[in-house]
Each structure stands twice: as structure tokens, then as C-alpha cells.
Design an enzyme around this catalytic site. Structure first.
Site, PDB file in Angstrom:
ATOM      1  N   ASP A  80       0.700  -1.311   0.021  1.00  0.00           N
ATOM      2  CA  ASP A  80       0.171  -0.086  -0.023  1.00  0.00           C
ATOM      3  C   ASP A  80       0.790   1.462  -0.223  1.00  0.00           C
ATOM      4  OD1 ASP A  80      -2.533  -1.308  -0.123  1.00  0.00           O
ATOM      5  OD2 ASP A  80      -2.731  -1.290   1.870  1.00  0.00           O
ATOM      6  N   ARG A 105       0.954  -1.414   7.549  1.00  0.00           N
ATOM      7  CA  ARG A 105       1.466   0.011   6.849  1.00  0.00           C
ATOM      8  C   ARG A 105       2.548   0.639   7.711  1.00  0.00           C
ATOM      9  NH1 ARG A 105      -2.618   3.382   3.712  1.00  0.00           N
ATOM     10  NH2 ARG A 105      -0.595   3.891   2.820  1.00  0.00           N
ATOM     11  N   ARG A 151      -9.338   5.936  11.298  1.00  0.00           N
ATOM     12  CA  ARG A 151      -7.975   5.909  11.222  1.00  0.00           C
ATOM     13  C   ARG A 151      -7.360   6.854  12.191  1.00  0.00           C
ATOM     14  NH1 ARG A 151      -6.122   3.084   6.495  1.00  0.00           N
ATOM     15  NH2 ARG A 151      -7.533   1.525   6.325  1.00  0.00           N
ATOM     16  N   HIS A 180     -11.188   7.124   5.508  1.00  0.00           N
ATOM     17  CA  HIS A 180     -10.292   8.415   5.457  1.00  0.00           C
ATOM     18  C   HIS A 180     -11.327   9.656   4.933  1.00  0.00           C
ATOM     19  CE1 HIS A 180      -6.134   6.305   5.099  1.00  0.00           C
ATOM     20  NE2 HIS A 180      -6.413   6.644   6.201  1.00  0.00           N
ATOM     21  N   CYS A 277      -5.471   9.345  -3.089  1.00  0.00           N
ATOM     22  CA  CYS A 277      -4.658   8.519  -2.296  1.00  0.00           C
ATOM     23  C   CYS A 277      -3.402   8.208  -2.705  1.00  0.00           C
ATOM     24  CB  CYS A 277      -5.257   7.014  -2.172  1.00  0.00           C
ATOM     25  SG  CYS A 277      -6.896   7.187  -1.113  1.00  0.00           S
TER      26      CYS A 277
END
Length: 284
Positions: A80, A105, A151, A180, A277
Site C-alpha cells: 500500500d 503499513r 484511522r 479516510h 490516495c
């Protein structure tokens, strides 16, 4: 199309593009091998070559529009990392790094920190609170809109204000599909009269009232626009890069004088990502 698009386009101010500086990461190791958001399904095959082609088209679009694009070297084991927006917030030379909620991540943050240091960004702070950077932070040129709910830790909003020296407005996300802020809202034009687009259904009632008060002329997206990650867009003040499926949102934007560029981001969307993103903006 919603009621917000009812006014004729000629009543809106002329749109002016401004040159932007972006940081991106090629999806050399992109795959979906774990689940950290509702978009991800490891059982669904990923076409790595198509993902790279879609990313290249996005990068080339920015270059064609006259923007500067830097790239960071992708790392094996970090599928990612292509979603560069989640690894730093840069405003007027100050940098706030990231601290990921998902352990899968976590290592990305250090790679981006090193990139900033080696590229001359000395005014850099690494957060102590969970902070997924431009995934949950949107700079309007005057205030930093800051998402929380899935998040980024709410306490990271105060940390961002201290590190970046800009006012922060907290917004609460309530739909896990829009985990997000950048999946439900993006800035179309920065400055004292900033304009945004957003999907109200992603936000709590109080946050919707805040957005309506701050941005009464916002572009309001519907569920169809949101469900293809149409709000995960990138604007330079005139050109707006969106997933091509967000046709209702595109029509509204064009009526307001924006030039919409629709791209196929279907492969990267398998991990819950879109144009924004993949794009960290280094705000000057």
C-alpha cells in the site's frame, strides 16, 4: 445532479489553475493481501500491470498539466505504499509525518521520513498519535480539515496544529466505507474563498453542520459519486482529476467552470484508493 448545481455556470468565478508539487510512489509491489478497509478482498485477483498503467496515467496527467511530480522508491513487503497521501502532510515548508493504525503499513512512515530528510525538508515532526496524514487532512489554504472516526486519532488534530502552525477543524466520519477524509471530501480551490466537494452521508450530523456553515457553496456529491471513490479527487483550482465513474459529480463541477479529467483507477480501488490516495501534495 443535486440542487447545489442549479445556478448557471456563468455566475461562478473563472477558475484558475495553479502549479502544484506532488510526491508519488509507483505500485511496483501493489497487491491486496490483507484487509484493513471494506474495499479490500484478498480473494479478488489484482492485475499488477494494469495497476501500474493506471498509476502511470495519473502521473503523466499531472506532468501534462504542468505540475511537478517527485517519486519515492517503492519497497517490497509494503503493497500500500503507492498511497503516498497517507505518509505526510506538508504546509508552507513544515512537514508532519505519519503514524499508521494498521501494523501492515507502519513501516511506510520511516521510508517517507527519510525521503523528506534527504530532499532538504528540515522542519519535520514525526507524530506520537495515530495520524494518517493527507488521508485525513485536507488543506484549504486557510484551515486544515481533519478527519477522525476510523484511522486518525482525534488527539492527532491538536498535534497537527502545533506541528504545522495552522488552525485545525475536526470532522467525524461515521461510514466505514469512507474510512479516510479523502474518500469523502476534497478541496477544489484553496484560499480565503476555498471551495470543497463532499459527500454528507460520510459525516456525523454535527460535522455536516460545520461543513455547511464553513462552505455554503460546496459541491455536494451523492452516494453514486461517493461509492466509486469519486471524492478521492485532486484539483489544481481548474483541472479536477477524478475516477471516470463519478459522472454526476463531474457534471456539477463542469457547470461551475472546472475542467474534469476522468481516469480509470479500478485496479487501485481494490485497496480503497483513487487519485488522491496516490498523491501527496507538498503545499507551498
Amino acid at each position: 445532479m443535486t440542487a447545489t448545481a442549479a445556478r448557471p455556470a456563468e455566475t461562478f468565478a473563472a477558475k484558475q489553475a495553479t502549479t502544484r508539487h506532488f510526491l508519488m510512489c509507483p505500485p511496483a509491489y501493489f497487491t491486496v493481501e490483507y484487509v484493513i478497509n471494506p474495499w479490500m478482498n484478498p480473494d479478488e485477483p489484482v492485475d499488477a500491470a494494469l495497476a501500474m498503467a493506471q498509476w502511470e496515467e495519473l502521473k503523466n496527467t499531472y506532468v501534462r498539466l504542468g505540475h511537478t511530480v517527485n517519486t519515492i522508491e517503492p519497497q517490497p513487503g509494503l503493497p500500500d505504499m503507492v498511497f503516498a497521501a497517507n505518509s505526510g502532510t506538508v504546509i508552507e515548508g513544515r512537514v508532519l509525518g505519519s503514524k499508521f493504525r494498521a501494523p501492515e503499513r507502519a513501516a511506510e512512515a520511516e521510508h517517507f521520513r527519510r525521503w523528506f530528510v534527504t530532499h532538504g525538508h528540515r522542519d519535520l515532526v514525526m507524530p506520537t498519535r495515530i495520524n494518517e496524514a493527507e488521508g485525513d487532512f485536507a488543506w484549504t489554504g486557510e484551515v486544515l480539515l481533519a478527519g477522525t472516526g476510523f484511522r486518525t486519532d482525534p488527539a492527532a488534530h491538536a498535534e497537527a496544529q502545533e506541528a504545522l502552525g495552522v488552525p485545525v477543524v475536526s470532522l467525524n466520519l461515521i461510514d466505514e466505507r469512507y474510512y479516510h477524509l479523502d474518500t469523502a471530501l476534497f478541496v477544489l480551490d484553496k484560499g480565503p474563498n476555498a471551495q470543497i466537494a463532499y459527500y454528507p452521508g460520510a459525516f456525523s450530523e454535527g460535522s455536516r453542520r460545520v461543513l455547511a456553515r464553513m462552505f455554503p457553496d460546496a459541491v455536494i456529491a451523492d452516494e453514486a459519486d461517493a461509492s466509486c471513490l469519486g471524492l478521492n479527487g485532486v484539483s489544481d483550482g481548474h483541472h479536477v482529476v477524478l475516477p471516470f465513474e463519478a459522472t454526476g459529480l463531474a457534471a456539477q463541477l463542469e457547470e461551475r467552470g472546472y475542467e474534469v479529467i476522468g481516469l480509470d483507477m479500478s485496479e487501485l480501488r481494490k485497496s480503497g484508493g483513487g487519485p488522491k490516495c496516490c498523491t501527496m501534495e507538498l503545499h507551498s
